[in-house]
Scaffold this motif. Structure first.
Motif, PDB file in Angstrom:
ATOM      1  N   ARG A  88       1.128   1.971  -3.511  1.00 20.02           N
ATOM      2  CA  ARG A  88       0.938   1.029  -2.405  1.00 20.02           C
ATOM      3  C   ARG A  88      -0.508  -0.047  -2.612  1.00 20.02           C
ATOM      4  NH1 ARG A  88      -0.298   5.751  -0.683  1.00 20.02           N
ATOM      5  NH2 ARG A  88      -2.383   6.165   0.106  1.00 20.02           N
ATOM      6  N   PHE A  89      -1.360   0.865  -3.667  1.00 21.08           N
ATOM      7  CA  PHE A  89      -2.642   0.383  -3.784  1.00 21.08           C
ATOM      8  C   PHE A  89      -2.456  -0.966  -4.397  1.00 21.08           C
ATOM      9  CE2 PHE A  89      -4.603   4.817  -4.643  1.00 21.08           C
ATOM     10  CZ  PHE A  89      -4.841   4.874  -3.130  1.00 21.08           C
ATOM     11  N   LEU A  90      -1.457  -1.171  -5.191  1.00 24.09           N
ATOM     12  CA  LEU A  90      -1.192  -2.541  -5.828  1.00 24.09           C
ATOM     13  C   LEU A  90      -1.038  -3.685  -4.834  1.00 24.09           C
ATOM     14  CD1 LEU A  90      -0.680  -3.973  -8.471  1.00 24.09           C
ATOM     15  CD2 LEU A  90       1.784  -3.499  -8.361  1.00 24.09           C
ATOM     16  N   PRO A  91      -0.001  -3.399  -4.085  1.00 20.63           N
ATOM     17  CA  PRO A  91       0.069  -4.711  -2.940  1.00 20.63           C
ATOM     18  C   PRO A  91      -1.087  -4.830  -2.267  1.00 20.63           C
ATOM     19  CG  PRO A  91       1.647  -2.729  -2.379  1.00 20.63           C
ATOM     20  CD  PRO A  91       1.177  -2.427  -3.909  1.00 20.63           C
ATOM     21  N   MET A  92      -1.804  -3.752  -1.801  1.00 18.58           N
ATOM     22  CA  MET A  92      -3.067  -3.918  -0.995  1.00 18.58           C
ATOM     23  C   MET A  92      -4.012  -4.756  -1.698  1.00 18.58           C
ATOM     24  SD  MET A  92      -3.235  -0.235   0.696  1.00 18.58           S
ATOM     25  CE  MET A  92      -1.910   0.152   2.207  1.00 18.58           C
ATOM     26  N   ALA A  93      -4.158  -4.264  -2.823  1.00 12.32           N
ATOM     27  CA  ALA A  93      -5.353  -5.179  -3.509  1.00 12.32           C
ATOM     28  C   ALA A  93      -4.738  -6.460  -3.839  1.00 12.32           C
ATOM     29  CB  ALA A  93      -5.357  -4.385  -5.234  1.00 12.32           C
ATOM     30  N   ILE A  94      -3.603  -6.792  -4.028  1.00 10.06           N
ATOM     31  CA  ILE A  94      -3.140  -8.260  -4.130  1.00 10.06           C
ATOM     32  C   ILE A  94      -3.377  -8.965  -2.670  1.00 10.06           C
ATOM     33  CG2 ILE A  94      -1.187  -9.771  -4.276  1.00 10.06           C
ATOM     34  CD1 ILE A  94       0.032  -7.734  -6.208  1.00 10.06           C
ATOM     35  N   ALA A  95      -3.074  -8.248  -1.518  1.00  7.32           N
ATOM     36  CA  ALA A  95      -3.137  -8.950  -0.159  1.00  7.32           C
ATOM     37  C   ALA A  95      -4.768  -9.225   0.150  1.00  7.32           C
ATOM     38  CB  ALA A  95      -2.605  -7.853   0.677  1.00  7.32           C
ATOM     39  N   THR A  97      -7.442  -9.437  -1.879  1.00  7.80           N
ATOM     40  CA  THR A  97      -8.366 -10.078  -2.871  1.00  7.80           C
ATOM     41  C   THR A  97      -8.659 -11.317  -2.501  1.00  7.80           C
ATOM     42  OG1 THR A  97      -7.800  -8.517  -4.714  1.00  7.80           O
ATOM     43  CG2 THR A  97      -8.608 -10.760  -5.135  1.00  7.80           C
ATOM     44  N   PRO A  98      -7.663 -12.362  -2.101  1.00  4.29           N
ATOM     45  CA  PRO A  98      -8.252 -13.549  -1.696  1.00  4.29           C
ATOM     46  C   PRO A  98      -9.054 -13.799  -0.246  1.00  4.29           C
ATOM     47  CG  PRO A  98      -5.858 -13.518  -1.963  1.00  4.29           C
ATOM     48  CD  PRO A  98      -6.393 -12.146  -1.919  1.00  4.29           C
ATOM     49  N   ILE A 112     -13.389  -2.234  -6.191  1.00  2.00           N
ATOM     50  CA  ILE A 112     -11.950  -1.905  -6.539  1.00  2.00           C
ATOM     51  C   ILE A 112     -11.631  -0.165  -5.990  1.00  2.00           C
ATOM     52  CG2 ILE A 112     -10.471  -1.273  -8.682  1.00  2.00           C
ATOM     53  CD1 ILE A 112     -11.607  -3.801  -9.668  1.00  2.00           C
ATOM     54  N   ILE A 115     -10.278   0.248  -2.579  1.00  2.00           N
ATOM     55  CA  ILE A 115      -8.917  -0.177  -1.914  1.00  2.00           C
ATOM     56  C   ILE A 115      -8.088   0.827  -1.765  1.00  2.00           C
ATOM     57  CG2 ILE A 115      -7.126  -1.897  -2.381  1.00  2.00           C
ATOM     58  CD1 ILE A 115      -9.154  -3.432  -3.971  1.00  2.00           C
ATOM     59  N   ALA A 116      -8.109   1.322  -0.426  1.00  2.00           N
ATOM     60  CA  ALA A 116      -7.172   2.524   0.068  1.00  2.00           C
ATOM     61  C   ALA A 116      -6.680   2.063   1.219  1.00  2.00           C
ATOM     62  CB  ALA A 116      -7.786   3.798  -0.306  1.00  2.00           C
ATOM     63  N   TRP A 120      -8.772  -0.756   3.621  1.00  2.00           N
ATOM     64  CA  TRP A 120      -7.629  -2.020   3.537  1.00  2.00           C
ATOM     65  C   TRP A 120      -7.656  -2.366   4.956  1.00  2.00           C
ATOM     66  CZ3 TRP A 120      -2.764  -2.963   5.131  1.00  2.00           C
ATOM     67  CH2 TRP A 120      -2.467  -4.102   4.737  1.00  2.00           C
TER      68      TRP A 120
END
Lengths: 237, 108
Positions: A88-95, A97-98, A112, A115-116, A120
């Motif tokens: 889930r770290f991947l979608p959380m990081a994508i969400a 970042t902007p 980085i 991001i947990a 988050w």
């Protein structure tokens, strides 16, 4: 909070926010984790490194469980399981970042490791109230404080493991999902999160028919995708 | 190096890569891009699924707590949160106390 425009002030606000409900939930969970590490025959140093380097409780627990059985199934399945439950770290990081509003990606490198789930979810709740220019500072203040709380709690749990009976451990383990449930409930008045909560909860049943390490990820992807498509069908509301 | 240390090192590297990849991928999108909305929905749904499972089908010591007590703690906590200005700490404490109280009642 939107009145805070200095990086230092935002970082202090982040640190303060991290020792509230988030700190209590974090401390309780990592206390129980520290106790589990000791029972698995691992060292306090291992507990501390796991907290700070992985910083994702489900993955940490997969490794502890595998260690307690002496890695009978091998290292690779344990590592794959830990990665899958922390994917889930991947979608959380994508969400997220902007939302930092930072054009240069390298400026996000210090953020980085933090991001947990807890930082988050807290950030997604707090960011609308924080000026975009200082969100990164807030996040670093929150993340670093949470990290310290998590590490200290895990060490404490390791050394008081013998004093925690099943009842105490159950209470500690209940705090974490309750805290996440409250974070989700606080957003239930917004259509997007409401749809995701509903679909994610409904998809949780998938974990019973898919491999255990992939179940949560599958539930999140399927539930989240349905929620996203549902929102698009309603015009993005 | 022991098996536990190797597993820890590999998992830590993979988790760092997951986070870094997410940041790198998102760098090309604006905040209102559909990919961001999709990733946000997946992250929130994953969290909701985690909570649902942790409350309804937990493992470890929490599995010994009756389901009614777990649901009571969750319900009371959420109710306090929504009723009192979404203040998380009091809701967390009251929810935990409700779970413990009902567990004691059911055990007694």
């Amino acid at each position: 909070m939107s009145s805070v425009t200095s990086a230092r002030g935002a970082a202090l606000f982040g640190a303060r926010d991290a020792v509230g409900a988030a700190g209590v939930a974090m401390a309780a969970t990592f206390l129980a984790f520290g106790a589990a590490v000791r029972e698995a025959g691992l060292s306090p140093g291992w507990a501390l490194v796991a907290c700070w380097a992985i910083y994702g409780m489900p993955g940490q627990l997969v490794l502890v469980q595998a260690a307690s059985t002496g890695f009978v199934g091998g290292i690779a399945p344990a590592v794959m399981g830990a990665i899958a439950v922390n994917a889930r770290f991947l979608p959380m990081a994508i969400a997220i970042t902007p939302l930092f509003g930072v054009a240069e990606r390298k400026r996000l490198i210090p953020a980085i490791p933090f991001i947990a789930v807890t930082p988050w979810a807290a950030a997604m709740r707090a960011f609308p109230e924080i000026a975009a220019s200082v969100r990164l500072s807030w996040f670093l203040g929150f993340g670093l404080t949470s990290w310290v709380v998590a590490g200290l709690a895990a060490l404490a749990g390791f050394f008081v493991a013998g004093m925690l009976d099943d009842h105490a451990r159950a209470a500690l383990l209940f705090v974490n999902p309750l805290y996440y449930a409250l974070l989700l409930a606080a957003d239930v008045n917004k259509p997007g999160p409401r749809r995701a909560i509903f679909c994610g909860s409904a998809a949780a049943g998938l974990t019973f028919i898919s491999p255990s390490s992939m179940g949560l990820l599958a539930a999140g992807i399927i539930g989240g995708t349905i929620a996203f498509l549902w929102g698009r069908a309603r015009g993005g509301r | 190096m022991e098996a536990a240390d190797i597993a820890l090192a590999l998992t830590a590297i993979a988790c760092l890569l997951l986070r870094s990849t997410g940041v790198w991928l998102a760098g090309g999108f604006g905040g209102d891009h559909p990919v961001i909305a999709w990733a946000t929905a997946i992250a929130q749904a994953t969290l909701a699924a985690f909570v649902t499972l942790a409350i309804t089908a937990p493992t470890g010591a929490l599995a010994n707590v009756p389901l009614a007590a777990r649901l009571c703690g969750l319900g009371v906590g959420v109710m306090v949160c929504l009723t009192f200005g979404r203040n998380l700490l009091p809701a967390l404490v009251v929810g935990l106390v409700a779970m413990l109280a009902l567990r004691a009642l059911l055990a007694g």
